[in-house]
Write a protein that holds these residues in place. Structure first.
Motif, mmCIF file in Angstrom:
data_model
loop_
_atom_site.group_PDB
_atom_site.id
_atom_site.type_symbol
_atom_site.label_atom_id
_atom_site.label_comp_id
_atom_site.label_asym_id
_atom_site.label_seq_id
_atom_site.Cartn_x
_atom_site.Cartn_y
_atom_site.Cartn_z
ATOM 1 N N LYS A 8 8.434 -1.291 13.183
ATOM 2 C CA LYS A 8 7.239 -1.011 12.400
ATOM 3 C C LYS A 8 7.660 -0.401 11.057
ATOM 4 O O LYS A 8 8.322 0.639 11.019
ATOM 5 C CB LYS A 8 6.314 -0.054 13.151
ATOM 6 N N ILE A 9 7.271 -1.061 9.967
ATOM 7 C CA ILE A 9 7.687 -0.646 8.629
ATOM 8 C C ILE A 9 6.460 -0.300 7.801
ATOM 9 O O ILE A 9 5.554 -1.126 7.649
ATOM 10 C CB ILE A 9 8.486 -1.766 7.932
ATOM 11 N N TYR A 10 6.450 0.910 7.269
ATOM 12 C CA TYR A 10 5.382 1.343 6.379
ATOM 13 C C TYR A 10 5.855 1.219 4.934
ATOM 14 O O TYR A 10 6.867 1.804 4.558
ATOM 15 C CB TYR A 10 4.984 2.785 6.682
ATOM 16 N N VAL A 11 5.128 0.440 4.135
ATOM 17 C CA VAL A 11 5.413 0.316 2.706
ATOM 18 C C VAL A 11 4.344 1.084 1.948
ATOM 19 O O VAL A 11 3.181 0.659 1.883
ATOM 20 C CB VAL A 11 5.444 -1.161 2.261
ATOM 21 N N ALA A 12 4.712 2.236 1.407
ATOM 22 C CA ALA A 12 3.792 3.045 0.606
ATOM 23 C C ALA A 12 3.776 2.514 -0.815
ATOM 24 O O ALA A 12 4.824 2.350 -1.433
ATOM 25 C CB ALA A 12 4.234 4.507 0.615
ATOM 26 N N GLY A 13 2.584 2.228 -1.324
ATOM 27 C CA GLY A 13 2.470 1.652 -2.655
ATOM 28 C C GLY A 13 2.536 0.135 -2.651
ATOM 29 O O GLY A 13 3.046 -0.482 -3.578
ATOM 30 N N THR A 38 -4.291 1.255 1.493
ATOM 31 C CA THR A 38 -4.711 1.397 0.108
ATOM 32 C C THR A 38 -4.900 2.882 -0.205
ATOM 33 O O THR A 38 -4.948 3.726 0.703
ATOM 34 C CB THR A 38 -6.032 0.667 -0.152
ATOM 35 N N HIS A 39 -5.044 3.195 -1.477
ATOM 36 C CA HIS A 39 -5.284 4.594 -1.868
ATOM 37 C C HIS A 39 -6.597 5.104 -1.263
ATOM 38 O O HIS A 39 -6.687 6.268 -0.853
ATOM 39 C CB HIS A 39 -5.326 4.716 -3.386
#
Length: 325
Positions: A8-13, A38-39
C-alpha cells in the motif's frame, strides 16, 4: 501480483505536477494499491487529521510530494505561508508515518536548498555551506528541514525500528501538470504561455528579461517520477554506498544546462512562434548558473531519458489541451 507490488503506497500531493507523475509511474510499473487524498479530503497541515489518516490507512510506503510551491513573486509575497505550510506538512506526514510503522518514505525537496553561491555543479555536500537565495529562503529552509527530519528519524530509529526515509532533490522541473499562472509560474511554463499568446496575437517580438546568458538545468517531470521510484526501490545497502548519515539526500538532474537564450529559442520553436526574440539587459539576470551534480544518482544506475526539445514539445501539447477545454 508479487508482495512487493501489492504494498500500500500513499502519494501525498498526487494532484501536483510531480505527485501525479509519480502515480502514473507507479501504475506503469504494476503497483496497484495506491492511495491518495485531495486537500479537501485531508489537510496535511492539520496534525489530528494526518494522525487519523495514518492510523486508519497504515500505508507501507509514502511519497511526500505535497508542498506549497510558486515562483519568485509568490515566494516574495507570501513568505510566511511558504515556510509555515511546508514545515507543517513535512512534520506531520514524516512523524505520523513513523508512528504508524511506515518503513519507507521518500521526501521530495528542491534545488533551492543549496547556497546562492554554491560551486557548480552543486553537489549534495554543499548543503548548509553558505547563504541561501533571499527571494525563496523561507521555502528553502522548510525543504532543508524536511531533509533533516528524514535524517534524524533514520539516525534515532533506523536500527531499532527498521525505517529508511530518503530524500531526493530535483533540479528545475517542467512538463504535464505544470503551473501556467501569469504571475506564479516558473520559467518554462511562463515562456510557453508568453510565446503561445504572442503567436496567437501575431506579435512581431517577444522580449525576455535579462541578457539571456544565465545557465539553468531542466528535467522533464516524468524522468523525475521515474527517478523517485528508482530511489525508493533501491536496496538499502546499495543506497547507503552513495550517501552518508548527515548527507543522505540525492540530487536528481538532467546532467546538462542551457542558457536562458537557448531555452527561449527552444520554447519558441516548440510553440511555433515565428517572430523575433529580444533580451532586455536592463532587467536582472539572477544567479549566473544553477546546475546540479547528479553523479551519485548516475552511479546508482539511473539516467534521464527525455531531452529538452522532446520534453518542451510534450509540455506545449499538454498546455494546449488544458487551455482549449
Amino acid at each position: 501480483m508479487s508482495i512487493h507490488l501489492s504494498q500500500k503506497i500513499y502519494v501525498a500531493g498526487h494532484r501536483g505536477m510531480v505527485g501525479s507523475a509519480i502515480v502514473r509511474t507507479l501504475k506503469e510499473k504494476g503497483y496497484e494499491n495506491i492511495i491518495t487524498r485531495t486537500h479537501a479530503e485531508l489537510d496535511l497541515i492539520n496534525q489530528a487529521a494526518v494522525q487519523a489518516f495514518f492510523e486508519t490507512e497504515k500505508p507501507d510506503q509514502v511519497y511526500l510530494a505535497a508542498a506549497k510551491v510558486g515562483g519568485i513573486y509568490a515566494n516574495n509575497t507570501f513568505p510566511a505561508e511558504f515556510i509555515y505550510q511546508n514545515l507543517m506538512m513535512e512534520s506531520n506526514v514524516i512523524h505520523q508515518a513513523f508512528v504508524s510503522g511506515v518503513k519507507k518514505l521518500l521526501f521530495l525537496g528542491s534545488s533551492c536548498i543549496y547556497p546562492k553561491l554554491a560551486p557548480q555543479p552543486m553537489a549534495e555536500d554543499a548543503l548548509l555551506t553558505g547563504l541561501l537565495e533571499s527571494t525563496n529562503e523561507p521555502y528553502a529552509v522548510a525543504k532543508i528541514a524536511g531533509i533533516k527530519l528524514c535524517e534524524s528519524y533514520n539516525r534515532q530509529y533506523g536500527a531499532s525500528h527498521g525505517i529508511d526515509y530518503r530524500s531526493v532533490m530535483p533540479t528545475n522541473l517542467y512538463g504535464p501538470g505544470d503551473n501556467y499562472h501569469p504571475e506564479n509560474s516558473h520559467v518554462i511554463p511562463a515562456l510557453i504561455r508568453r510565446f503561445h499568446e504572442a503567436k496567437e496575437s501575431k506579435l512581431p517580438t517577444v522580449t525576455i528579461w535579462g541578457t539571456g546568458t544565465p545557465r539553468r538545468e531542466f528535467l522533464y517531470v516524468h524522468d523525475m517520477a521515474a527517478a523517485s521510484v528508482f530511489v525508493m526501490d533501491l536496496d538499502k545497502s546499495i543506497y547507503d554506498q552513495q550517501t552518508e548519515p548527515m548527507c543522505s539526500h540525492i540530487n536528481v538532474g538532467y546532467g546538462a544546462d542551457v542558457t536562458i537564450a537557448e531555452l527561449a529559442n527552444a520554447v519558441g520553436a516548440a510553440v511555433g512562434y515565428q517572430g523575433n526574440i529580444d533580451f532586455d539587459p536592463t532587467k536582472p539576470d539572477g544567479t549566473p548558473r544553477k546546475w546540479m551534480d547528479s553523479s551519485r544518482l548516475n552511479r546508482l544506475g539511473w539516467n534521464p531519458l527525455v531531452n529538452l526539445n522532446d520534453g518542451l514539445q510534450s509540455a506545449y501539447q499538454e498546455f494546449l489541451q488544458r487551455t482549449t477545454k
